[in-house]
Design a protein around this motif. Sequence first.
Motif, short mmCIF file in Angstrom:
data_model
loop_
_atom_site.label_atom_id
_atom_site.label_comp_id
_atom_site.label_asym_id
_atom_site.label_seq_id
_atom_site.Cartn_x
_atom_site.Cartn_y
_atom_site.Cartn_z
N LYS A 79 -12.47 -51.81 -71.35
CA LYS A 79 -13.62 -51.34 -70.95
C LYS A 79 -14.36 -52.10 -70.24
O LYS A 79 -15.15 -51.67 -68.80
N ARG A 80 -14.51 -53.39 -70.56
CA ARG A 80 -15.07 -54.34 -69.62
C ARG A 80 -14.46 -54.65 -68.37
O ARG A 80 -15.22 -54.83 -67.30
N LEU A 81 -12.93 -54.48 -68.49
CA LEU A 81 -12.47 -54.67 -67.09
C LEU A 81 -12.67 -53.69 -66.10
O LEU A 81 -12.92 -53.84 -64.93
N TYR A 182 -20.25 -59.25 -64.95
CA TYR A 182 -18.75 -58.95 -64.62
C TYR A 182 -18.24 -60.16 -65.08
O TYR A 182 -18.54 -61.33 -64.66
N LYS A 183 -16.74 -59.98 -65.41
CA LYS A 183 -16.29 -61.00 -65.73
C LYS A 183 -15.21 -61.28 -64.27
O LYS A 183 -13.86 -60.97 -64.32
N VAL A 184 -15.69 -61.84 -63.46
CA VAL A 184 -15.08 -61.94 -61.94
C VAL A 184 -15.19 -63.43 -61.65
O VAL A 184 -15.93 -64.13 -62.03
N ASN A 187 -18.04 -66.07 -60.47
CA ASN A 187 -19.12 -66.60 -61.54
C ASN A 187 -18.60 -68.03 -62.07
O ASN A 187 -19.15 -68.71 -62.29
N TYR A 188 -17.17 -67.83 -62.31
CA TYR A 188 -16.61 -69.33 -62.87
C TYR A 188 -16.57 -70.34 -61.61
O TYR A 188 -16.89 -71.47 -61.96
N ALA A 189 -16.29 -69.81 -60.37
CA ALA A 189 -16.14 -70.80 -59.35
C ALA A 189 -17.70 -71.49 -59.37
O ALA A 189 -17.82 -72.91 -59.13
N ASP A 218 -29.85 -67.97 -70.93
CA ASP A 218 -28.82 -66.83 -70.56
C ASP A 218 -27.70 -67.03 -71.45
O ASP A 218 -27.71 -66.69 -72.45
N GLU A 219 -26.93 -67.98 -71.24
CA GLU A 219 -25.52 -68.15 -71.88
C GLU A 219 -24.91 -69.58 -71.56
O GLU A 219 -25.39 -70.03 -70.70
N CYS A 220 -23.82 -69.71 -72.10
CA CYS A 220 -23.19 -70.94 -71.66
C CYS A 220 -22.17 -70.76 -70.69
O CYS A 220 -21.93 -69.41 -70.48
N PRO A 243 -21.46 -59.39 -71.18
CA PRO A 243 -21.26 -58.76 -72.59
C PRO A 243 -20.33 -59.15 -73.30
O PRO A 243 -19.18 -58.83 -73.37
N SER A 244 -20.47 -60.18 -74.22
CA SER A 244 -19.46 -60.90 -75.01
C SER A 244 -19.09 -59.94 -76.11
O SER A 244 -19.83 -59.31 -77.07
N ILE A 245 -17.55 -59.67 -76.17
CA ILE A 245 -17.21 -58.73 -77.54
C ILE A 245 -17.45 -59.51 -78.60
O ILE A 245 -17.48 -59.02 -79.65
N THR A 246 -17.04 -61.03 -78.45
CA THR A 246 -17.27 -61.62 -79.81
C THR A 246 -18.80 -61.58 -80.32
O THR A 246 -19.06 -61.31 -81.46
N ASN A 247 -19.56 -61.86 -79.36
CA ASN A 247 -21.15 -61.70 -79.74
C ASN A 247 -21.29 -60.42 -80.30
O ASN A 247 -22.23 -60.19 -81.48
N GLY A 281 -17.40 -66.73 -78.22
CA GLY A 281 -16.50 -66.05 -77.12
C GLY A 281 -15.01 -66.16 -77.85
O GLY A 281 -14.73 -66.66 -78.73
N THR A 282 -14.31 -65.37 -76.96
CA THR A 282 -12.71 -65.49 -77.50
C THR A 282 -12.24 -66.68 -77.50
O THR A 282 -11.72 -67.07 -78.39
N ALA A 283 -12.22 -67.34 -76.36
CA ALA A 283 -11.80 -68.75 -76.49
C ALA A 283 -12.76 -69.86 -77.51
O ALA A 283 -12.01 -70.42 -78.07
N1 PLP Z 1 -19.76 -65.36 -71.59
C1 PLP Z 1 -18.73 -66.01 -70.52
C2 PLP Z 1 -19.20 -66.36 -69.27
C3 PLP Z 1 -17.48 -65.92 -70.84
O1 PLP Z 1 -16.51 -66.11 -70.00
C4 PLP Z 1 -16.85 -65.44 -72.17
C5 PLP Z 1 -15.49 -65.36 -72.28
O2 PLP Z 1 -14.85 -64.45 -72.35
C6 PLP Z 1 -18.05 -64.85 -72.88
C7 PLP Z 1 -19.21 -64.93 -72.67
C8 PLP Z 1 -17.55 -64.57 -74.34
O3 PLP Z 1 -17.20 -63.11 -74.11
P1 PLP Z 1 -15.90 -62.42 -75.04
O4 PLP Z 1 -16.67 -62.47 -76.53
O5 PLP Z 1 -15.72 -60.97 -74.94
O6 PLP Z 1 -14.71 -63.35 -74.85
#
Ligand code: PLP
Length: 339
Positions: A79-81, A182-184, A187-189, A218-220, A243-247, A281-283
């Motif tokens: 869904k997040r993708l 969004y996980k694009v 954002n990481y660049a 905000d977040e890490c 929106p972190s799925i772990t959170n 987070g997942t990682a």
């Molecule tokens: N925030 C960012 C910027 C992330 O890259 C991630 C990793 O996926 C998360 C939060 C944690 O999200 P999730 O718990 O869905 O992995």
Amino acid sequence: MENINWSDLSFGYMKTDYNVRCYYRDGKWGELEVSSTDTINIHMAATCLHYGQEAFEGMKAFRGKDGKIRLFRMEDNAKRLQSSCDGIMMPQIPTEKFAEAVIKAVKLNERFIPPYESGASLYIRPLLIGISPQVGVSPAKEYLFIIFVTPVGPYFKAGFQNTNVVIYRQYDRAAPLGTGTYKVGGNYAASLVAGQRAHEEGYAAVLYLDAKEKKYIDECGPANFFGIRGNSYITPESTSILPSITNKSLIEIAKSMGMTIERRRVPEEEIATFEEAGECGTAAVISPIGRVDDPMEGKSYQISKTGKPGPVCTKLYNKLRAIQYGDEPDTFGWITVVE
Ligand code: PLP
Ligand code: COI
């Protein structure tokens, strides 16, 4: 796999046997394809290379004590993708196709799933990119969805131990109405320079403040943030965080433990009142935060008084891991067992 030192794995890429691919052409997704090469051949004017039409996901498969393979909250990643696809004008990959591809990639690489005892897991990385050429700024017509997997250990070297994070007021990761949710790739660049500096200065990650007011957490860089005070689990609400799925899962677990959830704007100064805090987070799973520094303001928040993960972080971590590895029953309905 005889020659992998499973308990020594870091969070990195290891070549596995197969990856799964699917092309979007003429307005529709094709059949899943299996590849044993880890390179792709794409047009040099592909939109993913120029205009950042790239979204990805991160999820994990776990080998249980019972030998079973468990996937954690796969549907949420699908869904997040889809949401990320909407955010940068790419076609959504349907949930069923996503799930089919994940399961295929995991099964084909079963020998790379770390054994239960190692505490490691198989990281699953779905990605979706625009591959057809476009020189003007507009979306591609053709797309490629890929899933590869790689066995991983802890994201932060320390594993489940306190880490320190830093607020750099001179960098932002995502704009208030930008692509932070969004996980694009972009954002990481945007987070690389600050992230690298943080590592050089001895921090595990950057803790970003909201870009507009520089007032709220905000977040890490790679994970969401939460704080614990008394019986409350406190986590930022923001229009620029993922929106972190772990959170989301920790919120459910905390609720089930009778904790109160506060999801709202969290001013930086409130860190001083937290008895515990963590990145999730997942990682990262949960990485407890020992100290937060804000060097430009000359501030430092010492959260941990003992140098060790606090009792609430530890409880949440143990519960989450127990569900993921199948040590405890999955009362939340989060697990897909790969048959
Ligand atoms: N925030 C960012 C910027 C992330 O890259 C991630 C990793 O996926 C998360 C939060 C944690 O999200 P999730 O718990 O869905 O992995
Ligand atoms: C994850 O936790 O899955 C992430 O994607 C974080 C990072 C590796 C980008």
